[in-house]
Write a protein that holds these residues in place. Sequence first.
Motif, PDB file in Angstrom:
ATOM      1  N   SER A  87       0.993  -1.029  -0.015  1.00  0.00           N
ATOM      2  CA  SER A  87      -0.058  -0.028   0.088  1.00  0.00           C
ATOM      3  C   SER A  87       1.033   1.226  -0.108  1.00  0.00           C
ATOM      4  O   SER A  87       1.843   1.266   0.824  1.00  0.00           O
ATOM      5  CB  SER A  87      -0.861   0.093   1.024  1.00  0.00           C
ATOM      6  OG  SER A  87      -1.888  -1.148   1.275  1.00  0.00           O
ATOM      7  N   TYR A  89       0.516   5.430  -0.130  1.00  0.00           N
ATOM      8  CA  TYR A  89      -0.642   6.570  -0.098  1.00  0.00           C
ATOM      9  C   TYR A  89       0.177   8.031  -0.120  1.00  0.00           C
ATOM     10  O   TYR A  89       1.044   8.261   0.806  1.00  0.00           O
ATOM     11  CB  TYR A  89      -1.508   6.660   1.111  1.00  0.00           C
ATOM     12  CG  TYR A  89      -2.167   5.193   1.248  1.00  0.00           C
ATOM     13  CD1 TYR A  89      -3.322   5.202   0.103  1.00  0.00           C
ATOM     14  CD2 TYR A  89      -1.828   4.380   1.942  1.00  0.00           C
ATOM     15  CE1 TYR A  89      -3.973   3.549   0.378  1.00  0.00           C
ATOM     16  CE2 TYR A  89      -2.522   3.166   2.394  1.00  0.00           C
ATOM     17  CZ  TYR A  89      -3.454   2.905   1.476  1.00  0.00           C
ATOM     18  OH  TYR A  89      -4.303   1.406   1.596  1.00  0.00           O
ATOM     19  N   LYS A 110      -0.886  -3.218  -3.977  1.00  0.00           N
ATOM     20  CA  LYS A 110      -1.999  -3.629  -4.159  1.00  0.00           C
ATOM     21  C   LYS A 110      -3.328  -2.246  -4.220  1.00  0.00           C
ATOM     22  O   LYS A 110      -4.095  -2.077  -4.841  1.00  0.00           O
ATOM     23  CB  LYS A 110      -2.686  -4.460  -2.929  1.00  0.00           C
ATOM     24  CG  LYS A 110      -2.048  -5.853  -2.958  1.00  0.00           C
ATOM     25  CD  LYS A 110      -2.446  -6.830  -1.935  1.00  0.00           C
ATOM     26  CE  LYS A 110      -1.937  -8.241  -1.883  1.00  0.00           C
ATOM     27  NZ  LYS A 110      -2.492  -8.920  -0.818  1.00  0.00           N
ATOM     28  N   ASP A 111      -2.758  -1.229  -3.567  1.00  0.00           N
ATOM     29  CA  ASP A 111      -3.455  -0.144  -3.464  1.00  0.00           C
ATOM     30  C   ASP A 111      -2.544   1.099  -3.609  1.00  0.00           C
ATOM     31  O   ASP A 111      -1.627   1.434  -2.665  1.00  0.00           O
ATOM     32  CB  ASP A 111      -3.946   0.120  -2.007  1.00  0.00           C
ATOM     33  CG  ASP A 111      -5.189   1.207  -1.820  1.00  0.00           C
ATOM     34  OD1 ASP A 111      -5.255   1.679  -3.063  1.00  0.00           O
ATOM     35  OD2 ASP A 111      -5.698   1.245  -0.832  1.00  0.00           O
ATOM     36  N   SER A 113      -2.462   5.200  -4.173  1.00  0.00           N
ATOM     37  CA  SER A 113      -3.254   6.502  -4.205  1.00  0.00           C
ATOM     38  C   SER A 113      -2.142   7.573  -4.161  1.00  0.00           C
ATOM     39  O   SER A 113      -1.331   7.759  -3.274  1.00  0.00           O
ATOM     40  CB  SER A 113      -3.967   6.259  -2.834  1.00  0.00           C
ATOM     41  OG  SER A 113      -4.763   7.644  -2.830  1.00  0.00           O
ATOM     42  N   TRP A 134      -5.626  -3.572  -6.799  1.00  0.00           N
ATOM     43  CA  TRP A 134      -6.992  -3.734  -6.827  1.00  0.00           C
ATOM     44  C   TRP A 134      -7.671  -2.006  -6.862  1.00  0.00           C
ATOM     45  O   TRP A 134      -8.882  -1.912  -7.132  1.00  0.00           O
ATOM     46  CB  TRP A 134      -7.621  -4.421  -5.319  1.00  0.00           C
ATOM     47  CG  TRP A 134      -7.593  -3.311  -4.034  1.00  0.00           C
ATOM     48  CD1 TRP A 134      -6.506  -3.621  -3.068  1.00  0.00           C
ATOM     49  CD2 TRP A 134      -8.362  -2.470  -3.607  1.00  0.00           C
ATOM     50  NE1 TRP A 134      -6.667  -2.406  -2.243  1.00  0.00           N
ATOM     51  CE2 TRP A 134      -7.894  -2.101  -2.381  1.00  0.00           C
ATOM     52  CE3 TRP A 134      -9.845  -2.064  -4.132  1.00  0.00           C
ATOM     53  CZ2 TRP A 134      -8.655  -1.063  -1.931  1.00  0.00           C
ATOM     54  CZ3 TRP A 134     -10.316  -1.269  -3.305  1.00  0.00           C
ATOM     55  CH2 TRP A 134      -9.858  -0.766  -2.151  1.00  0.00           C
ATOM     56  N   ARG A 135      -6.938  -1.212  -6.534  1.00  0.00           N
ATOM     57  CA  ARG A 135      -7.162   0.365  -6.759  1.00  0.00           C
ATOM     58  C   ARG A 135      -6.148   0.968  -6.871  1.00  0.00           C
ATOM     59  O   ARG A 135      -4.825   1.059  -6.489  1.00  0.00           O
ATOM     60  CB  ARG A 135      -7.596   0.686  -5.373  1.00  0.00           C
ATOM     61  CG  ARG A 135      -8.214   2.193  -5.390  1.00  0.00           C
ATOM     62  CD  ARG A 135      -8.974   2.548  -4.124  1.00  0.00           C
ATOM     63  NE  ARG A 135      -8.021   2.870  -3.014  1.00  0.00           N
ATOM     64  CZ  ARG A 135      -8.412   3.291  -1.742  1.00  0.00           C
ATOM     65  NH1 ARG A 135      -9.525   3.625  -1.708  1.00  0.00           N
ATOM     66  NH2 ARG A 135      -7.512   3.493  -0.799  1.00  0.00           N
TER      67      ARG A 135
END
Length: 409
Positions: A87, A89, A110-111, A113, A134-135
């Motif tokens: 992840s 961010y 997986k993520d 942002s 996934w995002r």
Amino acid sequence: LSCRNVGGGVLRLTEIKLQNNGLKGSLPVEIGAMELLEKLVLGQNDIRGSIPLSFGSLGSLSHAELWGNGLIGGLPTEMGTLASLNSLYLDDNGITGTIPTEIGAMTNLKDFSFYNNALEGTIPAEIANLKSLWRIWAANNKLSGPFPNSLLTVSSLEAVYLDQNDFTGTLPASIQTSWPMLKDLRLNDNRFSGCPSTGLYRMPRLQTLYLDSNQFECVLTSDIYRGPSMRALELFNNKFYGNLPPVPDNNSNLIILAMGNNKFNGQIPPTINKLREIKKLDLSHNFLTGPIPNQLSQCNKMEKLSLNNNALQGNLPTWIGTNSMNQLSSLLLNNNRFSGTVPDQITGLTKVEELTINVNSLRGTVPDKLCQYLSTTLKVLAADCDGVNPQIHCSCCTSCGNDPAFIGN
């Protein structure tokens, strides 16, 4: 802070969680020496400067939050060595430059942002290597070019946010088959054109589809209602034209349907009553004609209805304000061609916060009982009450006539 005993009484940091602590300064180069660091949570602070190149030395890092700071500069290519990262961010910063191709080496990501930054250029083709993603949240940057087809090879995607960028061209028809898990797709506020594939609306898991504020131009079909999971469909601020498509018998689960500011003409289809779950319907700023269909009264969960700025005509339905429509908090009917009087039943809108009937050919009096709501729920009440001999007598209207400052115009 969390540590791990690595033997001999030596402790090594594995987690740093200091979110929203008012931290200032910059990320030190020495951060790269924390070889066992797994989680780094520094979001919502006041950390400035750029991400140091040594960030790529955090080989054990699985979760990183640097969002909500004042980071600037580009993304270091060394970040591609973070093979354990799940992840990342980076949103709400001032990061510039392009997305490095080395991002494709972060194969466990997986993520991802990074919205609300100033990244430009295209999404690199190497992102196709992120088979667990996934995002991707890339909204509100300066990304450009055609739709990033490299993302279509990432079949694990459930949420794709490319809104508020400068993407152009048409949407590939293969979206519908490439992303079988997709639940949320936001492409609004770009410069996409052409006509979206009808299969896009019918994707089996898709719940949210935002295509608004682009340059799409075509006639729509009833396929827009056929998504078995669709809850929110926003198509406003485009160039769609022709009649509004009839709603089929498919038990639509749409809660939000926003189609304002297009070029639709003709009448509101009577099959609109098949949108039994609808709470927000926006058909404003089109060229719709005819009366409000009585079948609309069967949409008894409606909370916001915007029909303003069309050429609708006839009397205001007496069922407005009855049990079938008493959940309305917003009813915008201004700038049409309605005639007759204001029905007394309108006082049944006990939850209404904004009600606009101005710039029509209505006459008579706004019921005094409606004015009582101004002390509780009602914030905006607009009618043609201006002039010495007003069309509408209203003792409590917040706006009269075609007030340019009024929200509903």
